[in-house]
Motif scaffolding. Structure first.
Motif, short mmCIF file in Angstrom:
data_model
loop_
_atom_site.label_atom_id
_atom_site.label_comp_id
_atom_site.label_asym_id
_atom_site.label_seq_id
_atom_site.Cartn_x
_atom_site.Cartn_y
_atom_site.Cartn_z
N HIS A 1 44.07 37.19 50.57
CA HIS A 1 45.48 36.77 50.18
C HIS A 1 46.43 38.28 49.92
N THR B 1 49.79 38.80 48.05
CA THR B 1 50.36 37.69 47.26
C THR B 1 49.11 37.76 45.88
N ARG B 2 48.04 37.90 46.08
CA ARG B 2 47.14 37.79 44.87
C ARG B 2 46.70 39.20 44.42
N HIS C 1 36.99 30.17 47.50
CA HIS C 1 36.88 31.49 46.62
C HIS C 1 35.71 31.31 45.71
N THR D 1 39.84 39.59 45.69
CA THR D 1 41.11 39.81 45.07
C THR D 1 41.57 38.61 44.18
N ASP D 2 41.07 37.51 44.40
CA ASP D 2 41.39 36.33 43.63
C ASP D 2 40.24 35.55 43.16
N ARG E 1 39.73 33.12 40.95
CA ARG E 1 40.08 31.55 40.61
C ARG E 1 39.34 31.33 39.39
N CYS F 1 35.78 38.70 40.83
CA CYS F 1 35.98 38.63 42.10
C CYS F 1 34.77 39.09 42.73
#
Length: 168
Positions: free
Chosen positions: A12, A15-16, A117, A137-138, A140, A145
């Motif tokens: 992502h 954006t992330r 994720h 990277t994300d 959640r 990560c």
């Protein structure tokens, strides 16, 4: 000779995160093959991996636009050392995932996927191994990560490891 694998998904970028973490790039440098199970978001990440990695196997994800979809398949199939891999971004609900994917990918030993994720490592009743590396990277709802590493050697997948990326 063993084949060292790095499994990534759901980067992502941008954006992330603005860039892939340094530890991901170190793992790219050590791998013989980098799998990326979609949701790249930008083509620059694909370009950078292709420029640096020994080999990249990728698919597009639901957040990937026309440029990435033109360059990558929805499903990738490769074989290393007699182990048959397939990769797709999304596998649907976790309910009965192993059985559904075993039916969808009958001539496959290992299925790499992303989307949630959430790291996943399971084996279907017929032997199909399902692997989701999470996201580097994300995180959640995960504590950190993640990415995965593995080795293919002597016609078997070995040393599958979920690797934390950074700490939160």
């Amino acid at each position: 000779m063993p084949t060292r694998l790095l499994l990534l998904a759901d980067t992502h970028l941008p954006t992330r995160a603005k860039a892939l973490p340094d530890e991901v790039w170190r793992a790219v440098d050590e791998a013989d093959v980098v799998f990326h199970a979609g949701d790249w978001v930008d083509e620059a990440t694909l370009d950078a991996l292709e420029a640096r990695a020994a080999r990249v196997v990728g698919v597009w994800g639901n957040n990937d636009g026309a440029g990435l979809r033109a360059r990558l398949p929805e499903i990738a199939r490769v074989e290393f050392e007699g182990v048959r891999f397939a990769m797709i971004h999304e596998t649907g609900s976790r309910e009965r995932r192993e059985q559904r994917m075993e039916q969808a990918f009958p001539d496959t030993d290992v299925l790499v996927f992303g989307h949630s994720h959430i790291p996943w490592d399971s084996t279907a009743p017929g032997g199909l191994r399902l692997l989701n590396p999470g996201s580097p990277t994300d995180r959640r709802r995960q504590p950190v990560c993640t990415m995965m590493t593995a080795v293919v050697d002597d016609e078997a997948l070995r040393d599958v490891e979920l690797v934390p990326v950074g700490r939160s």
